[in-house]
Motif scaffolding. Structure first.
Motif, PDB file in Angstrom:
ATOM      1  N   ASP A  20       0.829  -1.200   0.000  1.00 63.76           N
ATOM      2  CA  ASP A  20       0.000   0.000   0.000  1.00 63.76           C
ATOM      3  C   ASP A  20       0.871   1.261   0.000  1.00 63.76           C
ATOM      4  OD1 ASP A  20      -2.698   1.342   0.378  1.00 63.76           O
ATOM      5  OD2 ASP A  20      -1.636   2.050   2.167  1.00 63.76           O
ATOM      6  N   PHE A  21       1.889   1.281   0.858  1.00 61.07           N
ATOM      7  CA  PHE A  21       2.772   2.450   0.928  1.00 61.07           C
ATOM      8  C   PHE A  21       3.450   2.707  -0.412  1.00 61.07           C
ATOM      9  CE2 PHE A  21       6.991   4.270   1.342  1.00 61.07           C
ATOM     10  CZ  PHE A  21       6.705   5.464   1.983  1.00 61.07           C
ATOM     11  N   TRP A  22       4.099   1.688  -0.976  1.00 57.62           N
ATOM     12  CA  TRP A  22       4.898   1.891  -2.188  1.00 57.62           C
ATOM     13  C   TRP A  22       4.053   2.169  -3.422  1.00 57.62           C
ATOM     14  CZ3 TRP A  22       9.655   3.337  -1.980  1.00 57.62           C
ATOM     15  CH2 TRP A  22      10.401   3.045  -0.841  1.00 57.62           C
ATOM     16  N   THR A  23       2.806   1.675  -3.448  1.00 59.80           N
ATOM     17  CA  THR A  23       1.955   1.938  -4.615  1.00 59.80           C
ATOM     18  C   THR A  23       1.109   3.189  -4.420  1.00 59.80           C
ATOM     19  OG1 THR A  23       0.275   0.362  -3.820  1.00 59.80           O
ATOM     20  CG2 THR A  23       1.914  -0.456  -5.396  1.00 59.80           C
ATOM     21  N   ARG A  24       0.355   3.252  -3.345  1.00 64.69           N
ATOM     22  CA  ARG A  24      -0.580   4.367  -3.160  1.00 64.69           C
ATOM     23  C   ARG A  24       0.138   5.660  -2.784  1.00 64.69           C
ATOM     24  NH1 ARG A  24      -3.006   6.636   0.944  1.00 64.69           N
ATOM     25  NH2 ARG A  24      -2.357   5.079   2.448  1.00 64.69           N
ATOM     26  N   GLN A  25       1.119   5.592  -1.891  1.00 63.59           N
ATOM     27  CA  GLN A  25       1.763   6.814  -1.429  1.00 63.59           C
ATOM     28  C   GLN A  25       2.939   7.240  -2.301  1.00 63.59           C
ATOM     29  OE1 GLN A  25       1.425   5.491   2.991  1.00 63.59           O
ATOM     30  NE2 GLN A  25       1.703   7.696   2.976  1.00 63.59           N
ATOM     31  N   VAL A  26       3.764   6.305  -2.704  1.00 65.25           N
ATOM     32  CA  VAL A  26       4.935   6.661  -3.513  1.00 65.25           C
ATOM     33  C   VAL A  26       4.609   6.661  -5.000  1.00 65.25           C
ATOM     34  CG1 VAL A  26       7.329   6.034  -4.067  1.00 65.25           C
ATOM     35  CG2 VAL A  26       6.507   5.842  -1.710  1.00 65.25           C
ATOM     36  N   LYS A  83       9.597  19.435  -5.979  1.00 69.31           N
ATOM     37  CA  LYS A  83       8.273  19.029  -6.459  1.00 69.31           C
ATOM     38  C   LYS A  83       7.943  17.611  -5.998  1.00 69.31           C
ATOM     39  CE  LYS A  83       4.643  19.184  -9.311  1.00 69.31           C
ATOM     40  NZ  LYS A  83       3.497  18.714  -8.588  1.00 69.31           N
ATOM     41  N   THR A  84       8.902  16.705  -6.080  1.00 65.02           N
ATOM     42  CA  THR A  84       8.677  15.328  -5.636  1.00 65.02           C
ATOM     43  C   THR A  84       8.369  15.299  -4.144  1.00 65.02           C
ATOM     44  OG1 THR A  84      10.092  14.460  -7.392  1.00 65.02           O
ATOM     45  CG2 THR A  84       9.697  13.022  -5.503  1.00 65.02           C
ATOM     46  N   HIS A  85       9.094  16.071  -3.361  1.00 65.94           N
ATOM     47  CA  HIS A  85       8.822  16.170  -1.923  1.00 65.94           C
ATOM     48  C   HIS A  85       7.395  16.648  -1.689  1.00 65.94           C
ATOM     49  CE1 HIS A  85       8.687  18.732   1.745  1.00 65.94           C
ATOM     50  NE2 HIS A  85       9.124  17.618   2.289  1.00 65.94           N
ATOM     51  N   ALA A  89       4.716  14.207   0.077  1.00 60.46           N
ATOM     52  CA  ALA A  89       4.200  14.669   1.366  1.00 60.46           C
ATOM     53  C   ALA A  89       2.674  14.820   1.313  1.00 60.46           C
ATOM     54  CB  ALA A  89       4.872  15.980   1.771  1.00 60.46           C
ATOM     55  N   ALA A  90       2.150  15.276   0.182  1.00 55.88           N
ATOM     56  CA  ALA A  90       0.698  15.417   0.022  1.00 55.88           C
ATOM     57  C   ALA A  90       0.000  14.056   0.066  1.00 55.88           C
ATOM     58  CB  ALA A  90       0.376  16.135  -1.285  1.00 55.88           C
ATOM     59  N   ASP A  96      11.827  12.856   7.295  1.00 52.34           N
ATOM     60  CA  ASP A  96      12.486  13.337   8.502  1.00 52.34           C
ATOM     61  C   ASP A  96      13.575  14.349   8.160  1.00 52.34           C
ATOM     62  OD1 ASP A  96      14.500  11.564   7.707  1.00 52.34           O
ATOM     63  OD2 ASP A  96      14.625  10.538   9.617  1.00 52.34           O
ATOM     64  N   THR A  97      13.928  14.443   6.883  1.00 56.73           N
ATOM     65  CA  THR A  97      14.813  15.502   6.400  1.00 56.73           C
ATOM     66  C   THR A  97      14.230  16.012   5.089  1.00 56.73           C
ATOM     67  OG1 THR A  97      16.728  14.340   7.331  1.00 56.73           O
ATOM     68  CG2 THR A  97      17.183  16.112   5.771  1.00 56.73           C
ATOM     69  N   PRO A  98      13.633  17.202   5.092  1.00 59.88           N
ATOM     70  CA  PRO A  98      13.093  17.743   3.842  1.00 59.88           C
ATOM     71  C   PRO A  98      14.229  18.098   2.884  1.00 59.88           C
ATOM     72  CG  PRO A  98      12.885  19.337   5.615  1.00 59.88           C
ATOM     73  CD  PRO A  98      13.425  18.077   6.224  1.00 59.88           C
ATOM     74  N   PRO A  99      13.921  18.382   1.629  1.00 57.43           N
ATOM     75  CA  PRO A  99      14.980  18.707   0.672  1.00 57.43           C
ATOM     76  C   PRO A  99      15.846  19.865   1.151  1.00 57.43           C
ATOM     77  CG  PRO A  99      12.892  18.451  -0.465  1.00 57.43           C
ATOM     78  CD  PRO A  99      12.593  18.424   1.010  1.00 57.43           C
TER      79      PRO A  99
END
Length: 123
Positions: A20-26, A83-85, A89-90, A96-99
């Protein structure tokens, strides 16, 4: 002779949550999902458009999950890290470390659903 990376195995506690994480979120795509023994599946996900994939393999006594003592060295890159961040994030991906600009280039660190850390760099 050219040798390429085809897959990286990520040992996870919960394959369904990892999928779920790797497909839906990433936003990765499932390339393989089939039974692999009585209590596990062989699941592979890859970035849209191809590239090396991740094997989401169920951790067990012989294949332990990652821990803070055993860091994850899987790195990802992108054309536009800011943009990827924003996009990830959305979708609920935790950084834990933003760009940020480092002397060697742009870098960020995000966590998956099991708190494994992954580096994201800009090409």
């Amino acid at each position: 002779m050219a040798i390429n990376v085809s897959k990286v195995t990520l040992y996870v506690q919960d394959q369904a949550a990892a999928l779920d994480f790797w497909t839906r979120q990433v936003g990765f795509e499932v390339t393989t999902d089939q039974p692999y023994g009585p209590d596990t599946r062989w699941i592979e996900v890859s970035p849209p458009g191809g590239g090396p994939g991740l094997v989401l393999f169920k951790a067990g006594p012989e294949w332990p999950a990652l821990s803070e003592e055993q860091p994850n060295y899987v790195l990802f890159d992108t054309e536009d890290i800011v943009k990827t961040h924003e996009d990830l994030a959305a979708r609920g991906v935790v950084f834990d470390t933003p760009p940020k600009q480092e002397p060697w280039g742009w870098s960020a660190v995000f966590l998956d659903n099991e708190s494994h850390r992954f580096h994201l760099t800009q090409r």
